[in-house]
Design a protein around this motif. Structure first.
Motif, PDB file in Angstrom:
ATOM      1  N   ASP A  89       0.819  -1.206   0.000  1.00 46.59           N
ATOM      2  CA  ASP A  89       0.000   0.000   0.000  1.00 46.59           C
ATOM      3  C   ASP A  89       0.857   1.262   0.000  1.00 46.59           C
ATOM      4  OD1 ASP A  89      -2.419  -1.549   2.181  1.00 46.59           O
ATOM      5  OD2 ASP A  89      -2.337  -1.447  -0.012  1.00 46.59           O
ATOM      6  N   LYS A  90       2.049   1.160   0.622  1.00 45.87           N
ATOM      7  CA  LYS A  90       2.913   2.333   0.726  1.00 45.87           C
ATOM      8  C   LYS A  90       4.341   1.938   0.366  1.00 45.87           C
ATOM      9  CE  LYS A  90       1.991   3.318   5.005  1.00 45.87           C
ATOM     10  NZ  LYS A  90       1.997   4.027   6.308  1.00 45.87           N
ATOM     11  N   LYS A  91       5.063   2.914  -0.142  1.00 47.10           N
ATOM     12  CA  LYS A  91       6.478   2.684  -0.391  1.00 47.10           C
ATOM     13  C   LYS A  91       7.243   2.697   0.927  1.00 47.10           C
ATOM     14  CE  LYS A  91       6.677   4.787  -4.991  1.00 47.10           C
ATOM     15  NZ  LYS A  91       7.304   5.860  -5.815  1.00 47.10           N
ATOM     16  N   ILE A  92       8.309   1.905   0.979  1.00 44.74           N
ATOM     17  CA  ILE A  92       9.197   1.910   2.137  1.00 44.74           C
ATOM     18  C   ILE A  92      10.392   2.789   1.782  1.00 44.74           C
ATOM     19  CG2 ILE A  92      10.604   0.512   3.699  1.00 44.74           C
ATOM     20  CD1 ILE A  92       8.760  -1.833   3.079  1.00 44.74           C
ATOM     21  N   MET A  93      10.414   3.987   2.324  1.00 42.55           N
ATOM     22  CA  MET A  93      11.432   4.974   1.978  1.00 42.55           C
ATOM     23  C   MET A  93      12.667   4.806   2.867  1.00 42.55           C
ATOM     24  SD  MET A  93       9.895   6.387  -0.476  1.00 42.55           S
ATOM     25  CE  MET A  93      11.025   7.734  -0.810  1.00 42.55           C
ATOM     26  N   PRO A  94      13.841   5.241   2.394  1.00 39.08           N
ATOM     27  CA  PRO A  94      15.057   5.145   3.219  1.00 39.08           C
ATOM     28  C   PRO A  94      15.011   6.112   4.400  1.00 39.08           C
ATOM     29  CG  PRO A  94      15.515   6.344   1.196  1.00 39.08           C
ATOM     30  CD  PRO A  94      14.133   5.788   1.057  1.00 39.08           C
ATOM     31  N   PHE A  95      15.719   5.762   5.451  1.00 40.05           N
ATOM     32  CA  PHE A  95      15.840   6.620   6.620  1.00 40.05           C
ATOM     33  C   PHE A  95      16.994   7.610   6.447  1.00 40.05           C
ATOM     34  CE2 PHE A  95      12.886   4.639   9.529  1.00 40.05           C
ATOM     35  CZ  PHE A  95      12.772   3.346   9.066  1.00 40.05           C
ATOM     36  N   GLU A  96      16.994   8.633   7.286  1.00 38.77           N
ATOM     37  CA  GLU A  96      18.118   9.569   7.348  1.00 38.77           C
ATOM     38  C   GLU A  96      19.139   9.025   8.339  1.00 38.77           C
ATOM     39  OE1 GLU A  96      18.876  12.313   5.692  1.00 38.77           O
ATOM     40  OE2 GLU A  96      17.107  12.151   4.421  1.00 38.77           O
ATOM     41  N   ALA A 136      21.915   3.701  14.134  1.00 43.29           N
ATOM     42  CA  ALA A 136      21.724   4.247  12.787  1.00 43.29           C
ATOM     43  C   ALA A 136      21.116   5.642  12.746  1.00 43.29           C
ATOM     44  CB  ALA A 136      20.834   3.297  11.972  1.00 43.29           C
ATOM     45  N   LEU A 137      20.257   5.974  13.711  1.00 34.99           N
ATOM     46  CA  LEU A 137      19.455   7.184  13.605  1.00 34.99           C
ATOM     47  C   LEU A 137      19.856   8.236  14.634  1.00 34.99           C
ATOM     48  CD1 LEU A 137      15.906   5.586  13.158  1.00 34.99           C
ATOM     49  CD2 LEU A 137      17.555   6.232  11.376  1.00 34.99           C
ATOM     50  N   ARG A 138      19.563   9.495  14.296  1.00 35.48           N
ATOM     51  CA  ARG A 138      19.735  10.579  15.251  1.00 35.48           C
ATOM     52  C   ARG A 138      18.723  10.414  16.392  1.00 35.48           C
ATOM     53  NH1 ARG A 138      19.556  13.050  10.134  1.00 35.48           N
ATOM     54  NH2 ARG A 138      21.601  13.818   9.441  1.00 35.48           N
ATOM     55  N   PRO A 139      19.055  10.923  17.581  1.00 35.33           N
ATOM     56  CA  PRO A 139      18.125  10.777  18.715  1.00 35.33           C
ATOM     57  C   PRO A 139      16.722  11.284  18.412  1.00 35.33           C
ATOM     58  CG  PRO A 139      20.251  11.540  19.496  1.00 35.33           C
ATOM     59  CD  PRO A 139      20.325  11.541  17.991  1.00 35.33           C
ATOM     60  N   GLU A 140      16.614  12.391  17.673  1.00 38.42           N
ATOM     61  CA  GLU A 140      15.294  12.950  17.392  1.00 38.42           C
ATOM     62  C   GLU A 140      14.493  12.103  16.415  1.00 38.42           C
ATOM     63  OE1 GLU A 140      18.179  14.383  16.846  1.00 38.42           O
ATOM     64  OE2 GLU A 140      18.302  15.365  14.882  1.00 38.42           O
ATOM     65  N   ASP A 141      15.149  11.150  15.724  1.00 39.73           N
ATOM     66  CA  ASP A 141      14.447  10.287  14.772  1.00 39.73           C
ATOM     67  C   ASP A 141      14.039   8.948  15.384  1.00 39.73           C
ATOM     68  OD1 ASP A 141      14.708  12.182  12.782  1.00 39.73           O
ATOM     69  OD2 ASP A 141      16.641  11.400  12.096  1.00 39.73           O
ATOM     70  N   ARG A 142      14.408   8.708  16.646  1.00 46.28           N
ATOM     71  CA  ARG A 142      14.063   7.434  17.313  1.00 46.28           C
ATOM     72  C   ARG A 142      12.803   7.639  18.146  1.00 46.28           C
ATOM     73  NH1 ARG A 142      19.967   7.339  20.111  1.00 46.28           N
ATOM     74  NH2 ARG A 142      21.213   7.658  18.224  1.00 46.28           N
ATOM     75  N   THR A 143      11.721   7.994  17.461  1.00 48.80           N
ATOM     76  CA  THR A 143      10.563   8.477  18.210  1.00 48.80           C
ATOM     77  C   THR A 143       9.311   7.633  18.062  1.00 48.80           C
ATOM     78  OG1 THR A 143      10.027   9.929  16.330  1.00 48.80           O
ATOM     79  CG2 THR A 143      11.297  10.874  18.144  1.00 48.80           C
ATOM     80  N   ASN A 144       9.396   6.422  17.482  1.00 52.53           N
ATOM     81  CA  ASN A 144       8.162   5.639  17.412  1.00 52.53           C
ATOM     82  C   ASN A 144       7.935   4.885  18.712  1.00 52.53           C
ATOM     83  OD1 ASN A 144       9.661   3.272  17.388  1.00 52.53           O
ATOM     84  ND2 ASN A 144       9.564   3.014  15.186  1.00 52.53           N
ATOM     85  N   ASP A 145       6.867   4.118  18.797  1.00 52.52           N
ATOM     86  CA  ASP A 145       6.476   3.490  20.051  1.00 52.52           C
ATOM     87  C   ASP A 145       7.548   2.566  20.603  1.00 52.52           C
ATOM     88  OD1 ASP A 145       4.107   4.801  20.000  1.00 52.52           O
ATOM     89  OD2 ASP A 145       2.953   3.136  19.166  1.00 52.52           O
ATOM     90  N   THR A 146       8.212   1.810  19.688  1.00 54.81           N
ATOM     91  CA  THR A 146       9.222   0.853  20.139  1.00 54.81           C
ATOM     92  C   THR A 146      10.375   1.559  20.827  1.00 54.81           C
ATOM     93  OG1 THR A 146       8.646  -0.651  18.359  1.00 54.81           O
ATOM     94  CG2 THR A 146      10.785  -0.972  19.412  1.00 54.81           C
ATOM     95  N   SER A 147      10.879   2.667  20.205  1.00 53.86           N
ATOM     96  CA  SER A 147      11.999   3.366  20.810  1.00 53.86           C
ATOM     97  C   SER A 147      11.606   4.010  22.127  1.00 53.86           C
ATOM     98  CB  SER A 147      12.550   4.425  19.846  1.00 53.86           C
ATOM     99  OG  SER A 147      11.570   5.396  19.542  1.00 53.86           O
ATOM    100  N   GLN A 148      10.342   4.446  22.262  1.00 53.83           N
ATOM    101  CA  GLN A 148       9.903   5.010  23.518  1.00 53.83           C
ATOM    102  C   GLN A 148       9.929   3.954  24.618  1.00 53.83           C
ATOM    103  OE1 GLN A 148       9.223   8.151  24.333  1.00 53.83           O
ATOM    104  NE2 GLN A 148       9.899   8.720  22.298  1.00 53.83           N
ATOM    105  N   LYS A 149       9.533   2.720  24.267  1.00 53.46           N
ATOM    106  CA  LYS A 149       9.567   1.648  25.266  1.00 53.46           C
ATOM    107  C   LYS A 149      10.986   1.355  25.686  1.00 53.46           C
ATOM    108  CE  LYS A 149       5.323  -0.604  23.669  1.00 53.46           C
ATOM    109  NZ  LYS A 149       4.766  -1.793  23.019  1.00 53.46           N
ATOM    110  N   VAL A 150      11.913   1.302  24.730  1.00 56.28           N
ATOM    111  CA  VAL A 150      13.306   1.042  25.070  1.00 56.28           C
ATOM    112  C   VAL A 150      13.834   2.128  25.988  1.00 56.28           C
ATOM    113  CG1 VAL A 150      15.631   0.896  24.138  1.00 56.28           C
ATOM    114  CG2 VAL A 150      13.777  -0.295  22.995  1.00 56.28           C
ATOM    115  N   ALA A 151      13.470   3.394  25.709  1.00 55.55           N
ATOM    116  CA  ALA A 151      13.949   4.494  26.532  1.00 55.55           C
ATOM    117  C   ALA A 151      13.490   4.344  27.978  1.00 55.55           C
ATOM    118  CB  ALA A 151      13.455   5.819  25.959  1.00 55.55           C
ATOM    119  N   THR A 152      12.276   3.855  28.207  1.00 58.61           N
ATOM    120  CA  THR A 152      11.807   3.697  29.573  1.00 58.61           C
ATOM    121  C   THR A 152      12.581   2.604  30.296  1.00 58.61           C
ATOM    122  OG1 THR A 152      10.088   2.105  28.974  1.00 58.61           O
ATOM    123  CG2 THR A 152       9.482   4.434  28.952  1.00 58.61           C
TER     124      THR A 152
END
Length: 213
Positions: free
Chosen positions: A4-11, A74-90
């Protein structure tokens, strides 16, 4: 199957941003230490810094070898913002073992190399296994060495007799320790030395060890 959607590269992090992050996650002071741990020439890191390059191979290697989350590599801190990364941070907020809703225990993990404890994230252990060994009330951390993987109970930091994770002048090792009247006997490479109780930092006792046969 049509997506349904393209999988685009990350920064991805590149150049100095990438190598500085490697130094941070591996607790290295400079590129020389980074070169020694990763077996990559210092000149390679310098080239990456100069030409804004990154290394996906290193990301995968550190993830597979040490369990460091790929997002953290791989990612800058501000880009690690989905639910999974939030759980890891806790989970990073505490070194105590935490029971998860899936019947697992989340334990802080470290790699012990060249006298340094390198934080590698968290790892899941089955709660029934932890409980089966009578460790449900322990304050556990996992330590990975070249020879084995051990669980250390940080509550057991008053050394009596057994294998303990100890620190001496900011360097760490796992050694056999036995309490003697007024002092501690520590085994080092087949020899035993005696030290006063306050001369070493006892982090915790090894309560479980796994090693290849």
């Amino acid at each position: 199957m049509k997506q349904d959607k393209k999988i685009m590269p990350f920064e991805y992090q590149k150049g100095r941003e990438f190598t500085d992050n490697l130094k941070k996650v591996l607790n290295c002071r400079n590129l020389e230490e980074l070169s020694e741990i990763l077996d990559v020439p210092k000149s390679t890191f310098t080239t990456w810094n100069a030409h804004d390059r990154t290394s996906h191979e290193l990301m995968v290697r550190l993830h597979l070898a040490m369990g460091i989350p790929l997002k953290e590599l791989a990612l800058r801190p501000e880009d690690r913002t989905n639910d999974t990364s939030q759980k890891v941070a806790t989970y990073h907020s505490s070194e105590r073992s935490i029971s998860s809703p899936t019947g697992s225990v989340i334990i802080k993990s470290y790699c012990l190399t060249n006298g340094k404890l390198l934080e590698t994230g968290e790892i899941l252990y089955p709660a029934r296994r932890i409980n089966g060994f009578g460790l449900e009330n322990s304050e556990l951390i996992e330590i990975e060495t070249n020879q084995s993987v051990v669980l250390v109970d940080k509550k057991e930091n008053d050394a009596m007799n057994g294998n303990y994770l100890i620190g001496i002048d900011g360097r760490y090792s796992i050694n056999q320790v036995q309490r003697l009247p007024g002092k501690l006997a520590i085994a080092f490479d087949g020899q035993t030395i005696e030290v006063h109780d306050g001369d070493i930092d006892v982090i915790g006792k090894v309560v479980l060890e796994t090693k290849p046969k």
